[in-house]
Scaffold this motif. Structure first.
Motif, short mmCIF file in Angstrom:
data_model
loop_
_atom_site.label_atom_id
_atom_site.label_comp_id
_atom_site.label_asym_id
_atom_site.label_seq_id
_atom_site.Cartn_x
_atom_site.Cartn_y
_atom_site.Cartn_z
N ALA A 104 33.79 -24.24 14.55
CA ALA A 104 33.79 -22.96 14.15
C ALA A 104 34.55 -22.63 14.86
N ALA A 105 35.61 -22.85 15.94
CA ALA A 105 36.89 -22.28 16.61
C ALA A 105 37.57 -21.89 15.65
N GLY A 106 37.68 -23.23 14.36
CA GLY A 106 39.03 -22.56 13.17
C GLY A 106 38.49 -21.92 12.30
N LEU A 107 37.25 -21.84 11.89
CA LEU A 107 36.47 -20.78 11.09
C LEU A 107 37.15 -19.23 12.22
N LEU A 108 36.81 -19.07 13.03
CA LEU A 108 37.07 -18.35 13.34
C LEU A 108 38.25 -17.69 13.47
N GLY B 104 32.99 -31.59 17.29
CA GLY B 104 33.55 -31.25 15.96
C GLY B 104 33.00 -30.06 15.77
N ALA B 105 31.73 -29.72 16.17
CA ALA B 105 31.08 -28.16 15.41
C ALA B 105 31.88 -27.55 16.36
N MET C 73 56.06 -21.72 7.07
CA MET C 73 54.82 -21.83 7.25
C MET C 73 53.86 -21.05 7.38
N ALA C 74 52.60 -20.08 6.77
CA ALA C 74 51.56 -18.87 7.39
C ALA C 74 50.76 -20.20 8.22
N GLU C 75 50.72 -19.31 9.27
CA GLU C 75 49.39 -19.46 10.87
C GLU C 75 47.95 -20.24 10.22
N ILE C 76 47.23 -19.77 9.07
CA ILE C 76 46.50 -19.86 8.88
C ILE C 76 46.02 -21.51 8.54
N TRP C 77 47.29 -22.32 7.83
CA TRP C 77 47.28 -23.63 8.61
C TRP C 77 46.89 -24.43 9.57
N ILE C 78 47.28 -24.08 10.63
CA ILE C 78 46.70 -24.25 11.66
C ILE C 78 45.05 -23.92 12.40
N ALA C 79 44.46 -23.10 11.85
CA ALA C 79 42.58 -22.93 11.56
C ALA C 79 42.54 -23.36 10.71
N LEU C 80 43.21 -24.30 9.87
CA LEU C 80 42.73 -25.24 7.73
C LEU C 80 42.40 -25.89 8.69
N SER C 81 43.22 -26.67 9.74
CA SER C 81 43.77 -28.19 10.79
C SER C 81 42.12 -28.38 11.34
N LEU C 82 42.21 -26.82 12.09
CA LEU C 82 40.96 -27.18 13.21
C LEU C 82 40.07 -27.53 11.89
N ILE C 83 39.14 -26.44 11.56
CA ILE C 83 38.38 -26.53 10.19
C ILE C 83 38.74 -28.13 10.28
#
Length: 206
Positions: A195-199, A190-191, A97-107
Motif C-alpha cells: 500500500a505504501a509503494g502504491l502511494l 506485505g499489505a 535511475m528514476a525514483e519510481i523504481w524505489i516505489a516499485l521495489s516496495l510493491i
C-alpha cells in the motif's frame, strides 16, 4: 483480529507515506554535505530511517526472511548490494535511475509477501539484490561530493543501521511466529508495504 490488524497497518502506511514525500536526497545534516567523520556517520545512520520507503523495505526484508533457515543472511544481500551501488554512485557512476523504481521495489516486495506462502530463497535473494542496488543508488545522492573521511564514515553508518533494522525485524518476526503463530504477520506487513509503494508511485518527487 487479523483483518483488523491488516486494516490498521495499511492505514498507518498510507498516513506515514502522506506525511513524508519520496526522499531521493534524505539528509540529517539539513541537506549539507558532511564535513567530519561524525557528520558522515550520523548521516549514514539517519538516511534509511528518515527515508520511509527505505525503512519499510529493509524491515519487510527481515520479516520475509524470518521463516527460512538461516534467513537472517538474506537481508544482508540487500545491504551488500546497496553499499556497492552507493559506492559506485559516490564514485561518479550515473545510471540515470528514476525514483519510481524505489516505489516499485516496495510493491514487488509487498506482492511477494502476500502471494508466496513459501517463496524460494533464490527469488528472495534476487529481489533483495536488485532492490538493494536501487535503494543504495538513491541513498547515495546526498553524499556525492563529500571528502573521503566523511564518505567512509557515511558508509559505515549506513551499513550498521541497515543491518540493525533488518535483523531486528527478523528477530521480531521470529518471536511473533513462536508466540503468536495464528497471526499472519507476513501478509499483514506485505499489505502495508504494498500500500505504501502504491502511494509513493502517485506522489510527486520534490
Amino acid at each position: 483480529m487479523s483483518d483488523r490488524l491488516l486494516g490498521l497497518l495499511c492505514r498507518a502506511a498510507l498516513l506515514l507515506g502522506a506525511s513524508i514525500s519520496l526522499a531521493h536526497a534524505h539528509h540529517v545534516m539539513d541537506y549539507a554535505l558532511p564535513v567530519t567523520a561524525l557528520d558522515g556517520f550520523l548521516s549514514g545512520l539517519g538516511h534509511p530511517v528518515i527515508g520511509v520507503d527505505h525503512l519499510l523495505f529493509i524491515a519487510g526484508a527481515g520479516v520475509l526472511a524470518a521463516p527460512l533457515r538461516r534467513g537472517f543472511l538474506l537481508p544482508l544481500v540487500f545491504v551488500v548490494a546497496s553499499m556497492i551501488a552507493a559506492a559506485a554512485r559516490a564514485g561518479g557512476g550515473d545510471w540515470g535511475m528514476a525514483e519510481i523504481w524505489i516505489a516499485l521495489s516496495l510493491i514487488a516486495l509487498g506482492a511477494l509477501m502476500l502471494v508466496a506462502r513459501d517463496p524460494k530463497r533464490s527469488w528472495i535473494a534476487a529481489l533483495f539484490f536488485v532492490s538493494g542496488a536501487l535503494h543504495g543508488y538513491a541513498l547515495a545522492q546526498s553524499i556525492i561530493g563529500a571528502e573521503r573521511t566523511p564518505l567512509l564514515a557515511y558508509f559505515i553508518g549506513l551499513t550498521v543501521v541497515q543491518c540493525a533494522i533488518a535483523l531486528s525485524a527478523w528477530a521480531a518476526a521470529r518471536w511473533l511466529a513462536a508466540h503468536r503463530p495464528q497471526l499472519p504477520l507476513q501478509q499483514i506487513v506485505g499489505a502495508a508495504i504494498g500500500a505504501a509503494g502504491l502511494l509513493f508511485v502517485g506522489m510527486p518527487v520534490l
